[in-house]
Motif scaffolding. Sequence first.
Motif, short mmCIF file in Angstrom:
data_model
loop_
_atom_site.label_atom_id
_atom_site.label_comp_id
_atom_site.label_asym_id
_atom_site.label_seq_id
_atom_site.Cartn_x
_atom_site.Cartn_y
_atom_site.Cartn_z
N GLU A 8 -7.58 5.60 0.19
CA GLU A 8 -7.60 6.00 -1.22
C GLU A 8 -6.87 7.34 -1.29
O GLU A 8 -7.48 8.41 -1.32
N ASP A 19 -5.46 1.53 -10.78
CA ASP A 19 -6.73 1.85 -11.45
C ASP A 19 -7.47 2.95 -10.68
O ASP A 19 -8.56 2.75 -10.17
N SER A 59 -6.77 9.50 -7.35
CA SER A 59 -7.23 8.83 -6.12
C SER A 59 -6.91 7.34 -6.23
O SER A 59 -7.67 6.57 -6.82
N ILE A 60 -5.79 6.95 -5.66
CA ILE A 60 -5.14 5.70 -6.06
C ILE A 60 -5.62 4.45 -5.31
O ILE A 60 -6.04 4.50 -4.17
N LYS A 111 -22.01 -0.66 -5.54
CA LYS A 111 -23.05 -0.47 -6.55
C LYS A 111 -24.34 0.04 -5.92
O LYS A 111 -25.38 0.06 -6.58
N GLU A 162 -18.56 10.42 -2.26
CA GLU A 162 -17.27 10.46 -1.59
C GLU A 162 -16.97 11.92 -1.27
O GLU A 162 -16.99 12.77 -2.17
N TYR A 165 -14.20 14.38 -0.04
CA TYR A 165 -12.74 14.44 0.05
C TYR A 165 -12.37 15.42 1.17
O TYR A 165 -12.29 16.62 0.94
N1 THG Z 1 -12.98 5.90 -5.08
C1 THG Z 1 -11.90 6.72 -5.03
N2 THG Z 1 -10.65 6.25 -5.10
C2 THG Z 1 -10.46 4.91 -5.22
C3 THG Z 1 -11.54 4.02 -5.29
C4 THG Z 1 -12.84 4.55 -5.21
N3 THG Z 1 -9.18 4.45 -5.26
C5 THG Z 1 -8.98 3.05 -5.09
C6 THG Z 1 -9.98 2.20 -5.82
N4 THG Z 1 -11.32 2.67 -5.45
C7 THG Z 1 -9.77 2.28 -7.30
N5 THG Z 1 -10.57 1.32 -8.03
C8 THG Z 1 -11.84 1.58 -8.49
C9 THG Z 1 -12.56 0.54 -9.05
C10 THG Z 1 -13.84 0.76 -9.52
C11 THG Z 1 -14.40 2.02 -9.44
C12 THG Z 1 -13.69 3.05 -8.89
C13 THG Z 1 -12.39 2.84 -8.42
C14 THG Z 1 -15.77 2.29 -9.95
N6 THG Z 1 -16.19 1.66 -11.06
C15 THG Z 1 -17.56 1.77 -11.53
C16 THG Z 1 -17.93 0.46 -12.18
O1 THG Z 1 -17.04 -0.25 -12.61
O2 THG Z 1 -19.11 0.17 -12.21
C17 THG Z 1 -17.84 2.94 -12.46
C18 THG Z 1 -16.79 3.38 -13.37
C19 THG Z 1 -17.30 4.39 -14.43
O3 THG Z 1 -18.34 4.10 -15.04
O4 THG Z 1 -16.65 5.42 -14.66
O5 THG Z 1 -16.49 3.07 -9.38
O6 THG Z 1 -13.86 3.83 -5.24
N7 THG Z 1 -12.09 8.04 -4.90
#
Ligand code: THG
Length: 369
Positions: free
Chosen positions: A63, A108, A122-123, A199, A204, A206
């Motif tokens: 990430e 995303d 954080s891609i 979930k 995290e 960094y």
């Molecule tokens: N953490 C960090 N970077 C990332 C990811 C991560 N980069 C790649 C990838 N994961 C990016 N995609 C996501 C997809 C879902 C979530 C975070 C990154 C996520 N979603 C929650 C949900 O859908 O329940 C909450 C979102 C919210 O409510 O704001 O966590 O995991 N650093």
Amino acid sequence: MPAPLLSVSRRTRHTPFTDRVTAQGVKSYTVYNHMLLPTAFESAEADYRHLKNHVQVWDVSCERQVEIRGPDAGKLIQMLTPRDLGKMTIGQCFYTPMVDETGGMLNDPVTLKLSEDRYWVSIADSDLLFWIKGLAYGLHFEVDVDEPDVSPLAVQGPKADDLVARVFGDAVRDIRFFRYSVLPFEGRDLVVARSGYSKQGGFEIYLDGSDLGEPLWDALFAAGDDLQVRPGCPNLIERIEGRLLSYGNDMTRENTPHECGLGRFCQTQSAIGCVGRNALLRVAVEGPTRQIRSLAIDGDALAPCGGVWPVFAGGKRVGRVTSSAWSPDFETNVAIGMIRMTHWDDGMRVEVETPDGMRGATIREQSFI
Ligand code: THG
């Protein structure tokens, strides 16, 4: 036939934790942002059970961060996303769909605001750095855009608070969801966020500077013996249950954020400057005609969907499944797919063409967890 091996070279970048991950028995890898990402330690099901009951340390260095800093950072970052970043404060993390000029998803990421003129993006798995650098250069923005030596290490599971508190102090317990604190480790300040790709809850960290990778890894394992801490990785079964999307699998540049069910992260009207704003305002008038759904696929355990499984209803194509796995907890094959509006209502029945033949399936508007 045995599974094919992955040939590793300089292009498949190692992480600050790879030597520890190898020593602690990683079984398989994928490549994500040109970097190694573990995909299994014991097995998908054993890792899943452990994640839901204990605590795991995940090498999610892949990430990668795109750092944007300079007087025009705020203006540039708002160009990337239909999420309104106007009220974002320092210390917040935002899940941010990022789109091109057609409203197509480019990535995303999670965006962190570090200061008024400094952000980390954080891609997910696409080369967003080049898009952002291209915009900054082409528009003569006063910013620097690069990939710093920052590698996230996730601590996930119900005992994550206890483990991270032992290394960073009880202050971590007060960090709210999608917020971060800056906390010292071995004399260096690290961003510690309550976030992560599961979930089950957790953090995290960094890691800022690869040299501290093994000390951080070792500190977490030394502190977590009685918590049954283990190395882990994003778990396919658990992320499908939670409907956490995987860029490149569940959605691509062909999809808008609304098709991805990410409309709640878009305030396109007030996201002034977003390059996809006009395109998204146009499609928002009618709304999407297909959308991400969870599915429960009938029958016994299927091997995970490694590509696309067509979805039919009454003999007509109505969508596709792009992720699936057998769920021990829900005792069904859980899946994520893109389903046309004629069949996307909760409880609707469809048929999925799997390598094991046609299987009935039930559409779910909500995720499993
Ligand atoms: N953490 C960090 N970077 C990332 C990811 C991560 N980069 C790649 C990838 N994961 C990016 N995609 C996501 C997809 C879902 C979530 C975070 C990154 C996520 N979603 C929650 C949900 O859908 O329940 C909450 C979102 C919210 O409510 O704001 O966590 O995991 N650093």
